[in-house]
Design an enzyme around this catalytic site. Structure first.
Site, short mmCIF file in Angstrom:
data_model
loop_
_atom_site.label_atom_id
_atom_site.label_comp_id
_atom_site.label_asym_id
_atom_site.label_seq_id
_atom_site.Cartn_x
_atom_site.Cartn_y
_atom_site.Cartn_z
N SER A 114 -3.68 43.93 12.49
CA SER A 114 -3.00 44.63 13.72
C SER A 114 -3.85 45.97 13.97
O SER A 114 -4.11 46.55 12.83
CB SER A 114 -1.83 44.51 13.70
OG SER A 114 -1.18 45.26 14.63
N SER A 115 -3.93 46.55 14.92
CA SER A 115 -4.40 47.71 15.36
C SER A 115 -3.39 48.79 15.17
O SER A 115 -3.87 50.12 14.45
CB SER A 115 -4.71 48.02 16.88
OG SER A 115 -3.65 47.86 17.62
N CYS A 116 -2.18 48.41 14.57
CA CYS A 116 -1.07 49.33 14.05
C CYS A 116 -1.49 49.98 12.65
O CYS A 116 -0.50 50.85 12.10
CB CYS A 116 0.19 48.53 14.07
SG CYS A 116 1.07 48.18 15.71
N TYR A 143 5.96 46.92 9.61
CA TYR A 143 4.95 45.79 10.13
C TYR A 143 3.65 46.33 9.80
O TYR A 143 2.90 45.16 9.15
CB TYR A 143 5.07 45.57 11.67
CG TYR A 143 3.97 44.59 12.33
CD1 TYR A 143 4.39 43.26 12.25
CD2 TYR A 143 3.03 45.41 13.25
CE1 TYR A 143 3.18 42.53 12.57
CE2 TYR A 143 2.21 44.49 13.53
CZ TYR A 143 2.26 43.04 13.09
OH TYR A 143 1.33 42.40 13.99
N LYS A 147 0.89 44.40 7.49
CA LYS A 147 -0.63 44.06 7.97
C LYS A 147 -1.86 44.57 7.11
O LYS A 147 -2.74 43.97 6.49
CB LYS A 147 -0.52 44.04 9.32
CG LYS A 147 0.23 43.53 10.31
CD LYS A 147 0.33 42.13 9.89
CE LYS A 147 -0.87 41.20 10.91
NZ LYS A 147 -0.56 39.77 10.77
N HIS A 186 5.61 43.08 24.24
CA HIS A 186 4.61 44.39 24.49
C HIS A 186 4.55 44.60 25.88
O HIS A 186 5.14 44.01 26.85
CB HIS A 186 3.24 43.72 23.78
CG HIS A 186 3.15 43.39 22.53
ND1 HIS A 186 3.12 42.15 21.76
CD2 HIS A 186 3.04 44.31 21.35
CE1 HIS A 186 3.12 42.26 20.65
NE2 HIS A 186 3.14 43.71 20.47
#
Length: 315
Positions: A114-116, A143, A147, A186
């Site tokens: 994820s870009s998070c 989260y 990831k 989202h």
């Protein structure tokens, strides 16, 4: 490094999380591209949270190629409300899938991160070498930590055993099948639901979380599925691969575009009690673009397709 054998049309392919928003797009892309031996779909998918269940599935089904697209996802509100749930669900699914893939001798695995996982104040556009160079965005840190663990676990199996296990980092996906919950979804799905409600009630405005200033990088779900299959076919590298479009848009610009698409005549009211999250999140997608992949759908067309699907299925 173990020798890499290219995926064949009749190769045994397992999409872990084939019933999820992203996983189902990978299944559609595989079928569209002629791959005809997909295993573990629908009711035949093992319980990904149960190590014994997934170990038995791998031993009996012997998949050759694996897409790890499982794990719970949600927007800012959901992550703030249930950090333990999102962290534990993702840790369990990714460790079960990746370890079982090694034990079964899987030829290649693509793990969807994820870009998070990029630092809150990462330089823009975000490149894989920026991972783990600073603190994470607090609204999604649990989260994101899970990831990141998946990314590093793939690297660990690659380093220790030579497994062809690689990570990809998608931009923010959206499209048909997304969550449209205004509290936990989202941003695009949440805004479409808010706009639809406002149209029905003839409201004079819609609420938008935060200031509207943050900029985000979005990828249409069908393009994301194609990018994942392309990565399985073409990518090998010693760092994660960003899956994006090299374009971003502010939340205000996005809201105005959706207002135009839906025909809403009201205004935007910003709820500044809600967090903006990271100020800018733009992936540097140069690596996959240089390999020859390009998105096939422009943003407005993709948003219109998403809105029409919403009207026909969710409204």
């Amino acid at each position: 490094m173990k020798p890499f054998e290219k995926m064949q049309k009749d190769s045994k392919i397992f999409v872990a999380g084939s019933d999820t928003f992203i996983g189902s797009s990978i299944v559609r892309s595989l079928r569209k591209n002629g791959y005809n031996n997909l295993i573990g779909l629908e009711k035949k998918q093992p319980d990904l949270l149960d190590k014994i269940s997934i170990s038995n599935f791998f031993r009996e089904s012997t998949p050759e190629y694996v897409f790890s697209a499982a794990g719970a996802i949600g927007g800012i509100g959901a992550n703030l409300e249930s950090p333990a749930f999102f962290m534990l669900d993702n840790l369990l699914t990714e460790t079960n899938i990746i370890s079982a893939s090694h034990d079964a001798g899987v030829k290649k695995l693509i793990y969807l991160a994820s870009s998070c996982t990029y630092p809150k104040d990462s330089p823009q556009p975000m490149k894989p070498e920026y991972l783990m160079t600073g603190p994470l965005e607090p609204t999604s840190e649990f989260y994101a930590t899970a990831k990141l663990t998946g990314i590093k676990l793939c690297e660990a199996y690659n380093k220790q055993y030579g497994d062809n296990f690689y990570s990809v980092i998608p931009a923010n996906p959206f499209g048909p099948g997304d969550s449209f919950d205004p509290e936990t979804g989202h941003v695009i799905g949440a805004l479409l639901e808010k706009l639809h409600t406002a149209l029905k009630s003839e409201s004079e405005y819609i609420d938008v979380w935060g200031t509207g200033k943050p900029r985000r990088d979005f990828i249409f779900i069908e393009d994301l599925g194609d990018a994942c299959v392309f990565a399985m076919e073409n990518f090998q590298g010693n760092r994660p691969l960003n899956l994006g479009t090299n374009n971003d848009i502010s939340i205000t610009e996005l809201a105005n575009l959706l207002i135009d698409i839906t025909g809403f005549n009201g205004a935007i009211k910003y709820d500044r009690t809600k967090s903006d999250g990271t100020a800018v999140k733009l992936l540097d997608a140069s690596d996959i673009l240089d390999l020859g992949w390009t998105p096939s759908t422009n943003l407005r067309e993709a948003l219109e397709t998403t809105y029409n699907w919403f009207l026909n299925n969710k409204a």
